[in-house]
Design a protein around this motif. Sequence first.
Motif, mmCIF file in Angstrom:
data_model
loop_
_atom_site.group_PDB
_atom_site.id
_atom_site.type_symbol
_atom_site.label_atom_id
_atom_site.label_comp_id
_atom_site.label_asym_id
_atom_site.label_seq_id
_atom_site.Cartn_x
_atom_site.Cartn_y
_atom_site.Cartn_z
ATOM 1 N N VAL A 98 0.784 -1.086 0.076
ATOM 2 C CA VAL A 98 0.189 0.074 -0.005
ATOM 3 C C VAL A 98 0.784 1.425 0.172
ATOM 4 N N ILE A 99 0.405 2.431 -1.047
ATOM 5 C CA ILE A 99 1.809 3.126 -0.895
ATOM 6 C C ILE A 99 0.823 4.351 -0.312
ATOM 7 N N PHE A 100 1.234 5.234 0.942
ATOM 8 C CA PHE A 100 0.119 6.350 1.132
ATOM 9 C C PHE A 100 0.374 7.948 0.672
ATOM 10 N N LEU A 101 -0.282 8.514 -0.259
ATOM 11 C CA LEU A 101 0.074 9.688 -0.020
ATOM 12 C C LEU A 101 -0.824 11.289 0.098
ATOM 13 N N HIS A 102 0.406 11.801 1.707
ATOM 14 C CA HIS A 102 -0.333 12.840 2.051
ATOM 15 C C HIS A 102 -0.802 14.140 1.174
ATOM 16 N N GLY A 103 -1.208 14.504 2.455
ATOM 17 C CA GLY A 103 -2.048 16.752 2.156
ATOM 18 C C GLY A 103 -0.807 16.913 1.815
ATOM 19 N N ALA A 104 -1.566 18.270 1.295
ATOM 20 C CA ALA A 104 -0.585 19.555 0.980
ATOM 21 C C ALA A 104 0.071 20.161 2.971
ATOM 22 N N GLY A 105 -0.515 19.748 3.759
ATOM 23 C CA GLY A 105 0.276 20.185 4.468
ATOM 24 C C GLY A 105 0.882 19.733 6.000
ATOM 25 N N GLU A 106 1.592 18.406 4.651
ATOM 26 C CA GLU A 106 2.756 17.171 4.945
ATOM 27 C C GLU A 106 3.761 17.448 4.190
ATOM 28 N N ARG A 107 3.759 18.528 3.703
ATOM 29 C CA ARG A 107 5.106 18.675 3.346
ATOM 30 C C ARG A 107 6.414 18.745 3.014
ATOM 31 N N GLY A 108 7.630 18.444 2.828
ATOM 32 C CA GLY A 108 8.532 19.018 3.535
ATOM 33 C C GLY A 108 9.339 18.283 4.192
ATOM 34 N N THR A 109 10.440 17.925 5.066
ATOM 35 C CA THR A 109 11.331 17.018 5.618
ATOM 36 C C THR A 109 11.167 16.567 6.876
ATOM 37 N N ASN A 110 10.656 16.363 7.249
ATOM 38 C CA ASN A 110 10.001 15.840 8.363
ATOM 39 C C ASN A 110 9.221 15.110 8.336
ATOM 40 N N LEU A 111 9.498 13.622 8.187
ATOM 41 C CA LEU A 111 8.907 12.492 8.548
ATOM 42 C C LEU A 111 8.190 12.351 9.218
ATOM 43 N N ASP A 112 7.973 12.243 10.467
ATOM 44 C CA ASP A 112 6.923 12.493 11.585
ATOM 45 C C ASP A 112 5.673 13.218 10.735
ATOM 46 N N LEU A 113 5.953 14.557 10.786
ATOM 47 C CA LEU A 113 4.209 14.677 10.015
ATOM 48 C C LEU A 113 3.688 13.593 9.448
ATOM 49 N N LEU A 114 4.106 12.783 8.384
ATOM 50 C CA LEU A 114 3.306 11.444 8.105
ATOM 51 C C LEU A 114 2.168 10.295 8.652
ATOM 52 N N LYS A 115 2.533 10.700 9.800
ATOM 53 C CA LYS A 115 1.979 9.788 10.827
ATOM 54 C C LYS A 115 0.970 10.203 11.478
ATOM 55 N N GLN A 152 6.809 11.533 0.813
ATOM 56 C CA GLN A 152 6.528 12.595 1.177
ATOM 57 C C GLN A 152 7.025 13.756 0.173
ATOM 58 N N CYS A 153 6.013 14.652 0.049
ATOM 59 C CA CYS A 153 6.598 15.447 -0.657
ATOM 60 C C CYS A 153 7.584 16.834 -0.980
ATOM 61 N N PRO A 154 8.315 17.552 -1.695
ATOM 62 C CA PRO A 154 8.795 18.250 -0.942
ATOM 63 C C PRO A 154 7.872 19.655 -0.873
ATOM 64 N N ALA A 155 8.534 20.694 0.217
ATOM 65 C CA ALA A 155 7.368 21.799 0.469
ATOM 66 C C ALA A 155 7.372 22.549 -1.230
#
Length: 224
Positions: A46-63, A85-88
Amino acid sequence: MLPFTALAAPTESRESLEWKQGESLPYLQFLPEGYDKDTKEPYPLVIFLHGAGERGTNLDLLKKHGPPMIAMKGHGLPFILAAPQCPAGRWWNPDEIIALTKHLAKILPVDAKRIHLTGISMGGFGTWACLAKEPDLYASGVPICGGGDPTQAKRIKDIPIWTFHGNKDQAVPVAKTEEMEKAILEAGGKKLLVTYYPEEGHESWIPAYADPALLAWMMVQHKK
């Protein structure tokens, strides 16, 4: 109650894929309880794609949302989970997600007939885009509060898709999902499921992923 609570929490690791020269894609990876790299019965992916608010360099945001949040709460998952994680400052590029999918299917014991893609908001748009770009790669798609290109409906009409949207969404209008539903049905699609939440706003992923039927449905989808 989620359907996989009898399993132990998956093992988390932080990885990165250089998918083309000068372009890397970091991602969280979760391996299920009892993971065996030499297994004779490969795992769903399963591949999960986050939303705009979780972009950046902090992988913990994806949780914060979706399957990674479920995993972090100690719920076992009977599949390999990857959350890039998508770059900002930019949106998902379907090429990078497809490259990651193929990379994981090559280096891990993944069942090529059971690769699934899901995403929320910006990740919902990314899910629709990836399905349209490479429709033979994924066994199912679950775009939540996103939108796609209706002109691509013929390419994706035979993929099992379950899409969700809140009728009171003020960030991504519910019309985005409605137009995809209309286009796929007009193209002859018979594998589309659509759930509209009359009282939900943008965060329709909360009730969607909380429904045990969703992950259970995903796990029974497979390519012929």
